[in-house]
Design a protein around this motif. Structure first.
Motif, PDB file in Angstrom:
ATOM      1  N   GLY A 189       0.804  -1.208   0.000  1.00 56.81           N
ATOM      2  CA  GLY A 189       0.000   0.000   0.000  1.00 56.81           C
ATOM      3  C   GLY A 189       0.835   1.255   0.000  1.00 56.81           C
ATOM      4  O   GLY A 189       2.055   1.224  -0.127  1.00 56.81           O
ATOM      5  N   SER A 190       0.119   2.363   0.164  1.00 52.43           N
ATOM      6  CA  SER A 190       0.756   3.677   0.178  1.00 52.43           C
ATOM      7  C   SER A 190       0.295   4.424   1.425  1.00 52.43           C
ATOM      8  O   SER A 190      -0.400   3.860   2.265  1.00 52.43           O
ATOM      9  CB  SER A 190       0.357   4.448  -1.077  1.00 52.43           C
ATOM     10  OG  SER A 190      -1.041   4.704  -1.064  1.00 52.43           O
ATOM     11  N   GLY A 191       0.612   5.705   1.513  1.00 51.72           N
ATOM     12  CA  GLY A 191       0.253   6.498   2.677  1.00 51.72           C
ATOM     13  C   GLY A 191      -1.240   6.655   2.880  1.00 51.72           C
ATOM     14  O   GLY A 191      -1.715   6.799   3.992  1.00 51.72           O
ATOM     15  N   LYS A 192      -2.041   6.638   1.806  1.00 51.28           N
ATOM     16  CA  LYS A 192      -3.481   6.868   1.929  1.00 51.28           C
ATOM     17  C   LYS A 192      -4.301   5.579   1.909  1.00 51.28           C
ATOM     18  O   LYS A 192      -5.516   5.623   1.940  1.00 51.28           O
ATOM     19  CB  LYS A 192      -3.954   7.782   0.813  1.00 51.28           C
ATOM     20  CG  LYS A 192      -3.412   9.178   0.954  1.00 51.28           C
ATOM     21  CD  LYS A 192      -4.124  10.126   0.050  1.00 51.28           C
ATOM     22  CE  LYS A 192      -3.623  11.522   0.325  1.00 51.28           C
ATOM     23  NZ  LYS A 192      -4.670  12.488   0.306  1.00 51.28           N
ATOM     24  N   GLY A 193      -3.636   4.461   1.854  1.00 49.17           N
ATOM     25  CA  GLY A 193      -4.366   3.204   1.841  1.00 49.17           C
ATOM     26  C   GLY A 193      -3.413   2.032   1.784  1.00 49.17           C
ATOM     27  O   GLY A 193      -2.215   2.199   1.581  1.00 49.17           O
ATOM     28  N   GLU A 232      -8.220   5.906   2.656  1.00 50.95           N
ATOM     29  CA  GLU A 232      -8.639   7.107   3.384  1.00 50.95           C
ATOM     30  C   GLU A 232      -9.999   7.638   2.929  1.00 50.95           C
ATOM     31  O   GLU A 232     -10.799   8.054   3.748  1.00 50.95           O
ATOM     32  CB  GLU A 232      -7.587   8.215   3.232  1.00 50.95           C
ATOM     33  CG  GLU A 232      -6.259   7.906   3.901  1.00 50.95           C
ATOM     34  CD  GLU A 232      -6.300   7.955   5.409  1.00 50.95           C
ATOM     35  OE1 GLU A 232      -7.008   8.799   5.971  1.00 50.95           O
ATOM     36  OE2 GLU A 232      -5.604   7.129   6.032  1.00 50.95           O
ATOM     37  N   GLU A 233     -10.273   7.637   1.633  1.00 55.20           N
ATOM     38  CA  GLU A 233     -11.526   8.229   1.151  1.00 55.20           C
ATOM     39  C   GLU A 233     -12.715   7.270   1.185  1.00 55.20           C
ATOM     40  O   GLU A 233     -13.860   7.709   1.056  1.00 55.20           O
ATOM     41  CB  GLU A 233     -11.355   8.828  -0.259  1.00 55.20           C
ATOM     42  CG  GLU A 233     -10.915   7.862  -1.312  1.00 55.20           C
ATOM     43  CD  GLU A 233      -9.400   7.761  -1.469  1.00 55.20           C
ATOM     44  OE1 GLU A 233      -8.986   7.084  -2.414  1.00 55.20           O
ATOM     45  OE2 GLU A 233      -8.641   8.309  -0.652  1.00 55.20           O
ATOM     46  N   ASN A 234     -12.479   5.975   1.361  1.00 57.06           N
ATOM     47  CA  ASN A 234     -13.581   5.014   1.375  1.00 57.06           C
ATOM     48  C   ASN A 234     -13.883   4.443   2.756  1.00 57.06           C
ATOM     49  O   ASN A 234     -15.032   4.255   3.115  1.00 57.06           O
ATOM     50  CB  ASN A 234     -13.289   3.840   0.437  1.00 57.06           C
ATOM     51  CG  ASN A 234     -13.292   4.245  -1.001  1.00 57.06           C
ATOM     52  OD1 ASN A 234     -12.460   5.026  -1.430  1.00 57.06           O
ATOM     53  ND2 ASN A 234     -14.232   3.722  -1.760  1.00 57.06           N
ATOM     54  N   GLY A 235     -12.841   4.093   3.486  1.00 55.54           N
ATOM     55  CA  GLY A 235     -13.003   3.438   4.767  1.00 55.54           C
ATOM     56  C   GLY A 235     -12.100   2.219   4.845  1.00 55.54           C
ATOM     57  O   GLY A 235     -11.050   2.172   4.214  1.00 55.54           O
ATOM     58  N   PHE A 236     -12.520   1.239   5.602  1.00 50.25           N
ATOM     59  CA  PHE A 236     -11.734   0.010   5.687  1.00 50.25           C
ATOM     60  C   PHE A 236     -12.649  -1.192   5.796  1.00 50.25           C
ATOM     61  O   PHE A 236     -13.839  -1.077   6.098  1.00 50.25           O
ATOM     62  CB  PHE A 236     -10.741   0.039   6.865  1.00 50.25           C
ATOM     63  CG  PHE A 236     -11.352   0.017   8.242  1.00 50.25           C
ATOM     64  CD1 PHE A 236     -11.792  -1.168   8.809  1.00 50.25           C
ATOM     65  CD2 PHE A 236     -11.449   1.183   8.991  1.00 50.25           C
ATOM     66  CE1 PHE A 236     -12.338  -1.191  10.087  1.00 50.25           C
ATOM     67  CE2 PHE A 236     -11.976   1.170  10.263  1.00 50.25           C
ATOM     68  CZ  PHE A 236     -12.425  -0.023  10.817  1.00 50.25           C
ATOM     69  N   ALA A 237     -12.069  -2.345   5.536  1.00 47.09           N
ATOM     70  CA  ALA A 237     -12.780  -3.613   5.688  1.00 47.09           C
ATOM     71  C   ALA A 237     -11.822  -4.619   6.316  1.00 47.09           C
ATOM     72  O   ALA A 237     -10.629  -4.631   6.014  1.00 47.09           O
ATOM     73  CB  ALA A 237     -13.290  -4.130   4.351  1.00 47.09           C
ATOM     74  N   VAL A 238     -12.377  -5.433   7.184  1.00 48.43           N
ATOM     75  CA  VAL A 238     -11.648  -6.540   7.784  1.00 48.43           C
ATOM     76  C   VAL A 238     -12.407  -7.802   7.395  1.00 48.43           C
ATOM     77  O   VAL A 238     -13.610  -7.912   7.631  1.00 48.43           O
ATOM     78  CB  VAL A 238     -11.585  -6.440   9.324  1.00 48.43           C
ATOM     79  CG1 VAL A 238     -10.748  -7.565   9.905  1.00 48.43           C
ATOM     80  CG2 VAL A 238     -11.056  -5.097   9.765  1.00 48.43           C
ATOM     81  N   VAL A 239     -11.695  -8.737   6.784  1.00 45.96           N
ATOM     82  CA  VAL A 239     -12.302  -9.988   6.343  1.00 45.96           C
ATOM     83  C   VAL A 239     -11.622 -11.120   7.098  1.00 45.96           C
ATOM     84  O   VAL A 239     -10.398 -11.247   7.058  1.00 45.96           O
ATOM     85  CB  VAL A 239     -12.133 -10.190   4.823  1.00 45.96           C
ATOM     86  CG1 VAL A 239     -12.756 -11.507   4.377  1.00 45.96           C
ATOM     87  CG2 VAL A 239     -12.712  -9.012   4.051  1.00 45.96           C
ATOM     88  N   ARG A 240     -12.428 -11.914   7.785  1.00 48.58           N
ATOM     89  CA  ARG A 240     -11.923 -13.091   8.497  1.00 48.58           C
ATOM     90  C   ARG A 240     -12.386 -14.326   7.745  1.00 48.58           C
ATOM     91  O   ARG A 240     -13.580 -14.590   7.652  1.00 48.58           O
ATOM     92  CB  ARG A 240     -12.457 -13.145   9.927  1.00 48.58           C
ATOM     93  CG  ARG A 240     -12.026 -11.987  10.795  1.00 48.58           C
ATOM     94  CD  ARG A 240     -12.698 -12.033  12.165  1.00 48.58           C
ATOM     95  NE  ARG A 240     -12.254 -13.201  12.910  1.00 48.58           N
ATOM     96  CZ  ARG A 240     -13.041 -13.929  13.698  1.00 48.58           C
ATOM     97  NH1 ARG A 240     -14.305 -13.613  13.854  1.00 48.58           N
ATOM     98  NH2 ARG A 240     -12.560 -14.959  14.343  1.00 48.58           N
ATOM     99  N   VAL A 241     -11.443 -15.076   7.184  1.00 49.62           N
ATOM    100  CA  VAL A 241     -11.755 -16.350   6.546  1.00 49.62           C
ATOM    101  C   VAL A 241     -11.436 -17.415   7.577  1.00 49.62           C
ATOM    102  O   VAL A 241     -10.275 -17.634   7.920  1.00 49.62           O
ATOM    103  CB  VAL A 241     -10.926 -16.565   5.257  1.00 49.62           C
ATOM    104  CG1 VAL A 241     -11.259 -17.907   4.622  1.00 49.62           C
ATOM    105  CG2 VAL A 241     -11.149 -15.420   4.275  1.00 49.62           C
ATOM    106  N   ILE A 242     -12.474 -18.046   8.102  1.00 48.30           N
ATOM    107  CA  ILE A 242     -12.315 -18.996   9.203  1.00 48.30           C
ATOM    108  C   ILE A 242     -12.475 -20.410   8.662  1.00 48.30           C
ATOM    109  O   ILE A 242     -13.396 -20.695   7.892  1.00 48.30           O
ATOM    110  CB  ILE A 242     -13.342 -18.699  10.311  1.00 48.30           C
ATOM    111  CG1 ILE A 242     -13.125 -17.270  10.815  1.00 48.30           C
ATOM    112  CG2 ILE A 242     -13.244 -19.711  11.444  1.00 48.30           C
ATOM    113  CD1 ILE A 242     -14.229 -16.744  11.683  1.00 48.30           C
ATOM    114  N   GLY A 243     -11.562 -21.271   9.085  1.00 52.10           N
ATOM    115  CA  GLY A 243     -11.608 -22.644   8.605  1.00 52.10           C
ATOM    116  C   GLY A 243     -10.848 -23.576   9.514  1.00 52.10           C
ATOM    117  O   GLY A 243     -10.531 -23.247  10.658  1.00 52.10           O
ATOM    118  N   LYS A 244     -10.541 -24.729   8.969  1.00 49.99           N
ATOM    119  CA  LYS A 244      -9.825 -25.748   9.739  1.00 49.99           C
ATOM    120  C   LYS A 244      -8.750 -26.341   8.846  1.00 49.99           C
ATOM    121  O   LYS A 244      -9.015 -26.734   7.716  1.00 49.99           O
ATOM    122  CB  LYS A 244     -10.811 -26.819  10.194  1.00 49.99           C
ATOM    123  CG  LYS A 244     -10.209 -27.860  11.094  1.00 49.99           C
ATOM    124  CD  LYS A 244     -11.287 -28.785  11.611  1.00 49.99           C
ATOM    125  CE  LYS A 244     -10.693 -29.994  12.209  1.00 49.99           C
ATOM    126  NZ  LYS A 244     -10.517 -30.131  13.552  1.00 49.99           N
TER     127      LYS A 244
END
Length: 176
Positions: free
Chosen positions: A105-109, A132-144
């Protein structure tokens, strides 16, 4: 004697509760927050025709249990909160249980992919992206028993998914 036993049990319960922040706690705390968008996807929701998958794609899909997505959409009114929440997620991901696979990434994302578990027995992949202009997302891929190659296989499997796009509308709105 009974009173002592109750006190001892209570002490064990309270001291064994982990007070450290975790992504799971963060998701639960923010699911109802109006600035966040929360989605859960299960393998059934993906509507994947397994007969069209390669052997390695089937293995990746078999190891996958669910995907949790939490997104924060930034606007003019919540820019300060965006920075605060982004810092909270970054701090959680600095915990030694989250092993970083890559970061770019860079300074703004930017984005990073981390995992929880051992190299060939991964319990969770975490993808954290922000702009910075959109927001953020956290994705958790849960498995075994996932492994690092499964994340790429899952990406190719998701391209073959026949997901009801109405289910993903909140996420599409975040990305606009």
């Amino acid at each position: 004697m009974k009173r002592f036993l109750y006190i001892a049990i209570a002490a064990v319960l309270f001291t064994s509760c982990d007070q450290k922040p975790s992504l799971q706690k963060y998701f639960v705390e923010n699911t109802e927050n109006k600035d966040f968008i929360a989605l859960d996807l299960t393998p059934k929701m993906l509507n994947i025709k397994e007969d069209k998958l390669t052997v390695s794609q089937k293995e990746a899909l078999a190891s996958f249990q669910k995907i949790n997505i939490l997104g924060f959409k930034v606007n003019d009114k919540n820019k300060a909160e965006f920075q605060t929440e982004k810092e909270k997620v970054t701090a959680i991901l600095k915990d030694k249980k989250y092993q970083q696979l890559m970061k770019f990434g860079s300074g703004k994302g930017g984005a990073q992919i981390s995992f929880v578990g051992e190299d060939e027995h991964i319990e969770e992949f975490v993808i954290f992206g922000n702009k910075e202009e959109n927001g953020f997302a956290v994705v958790r891929v849960i498995g075994k028993d996932m492994n690092p190659t499964y994340i790429m296989e899952m990406m190719s499997v998701l391209q073959k998914a026949d997901v009801n796009m109405e289910q993903l509308k909140p996420l599409q709105d975040l990305l606009k």
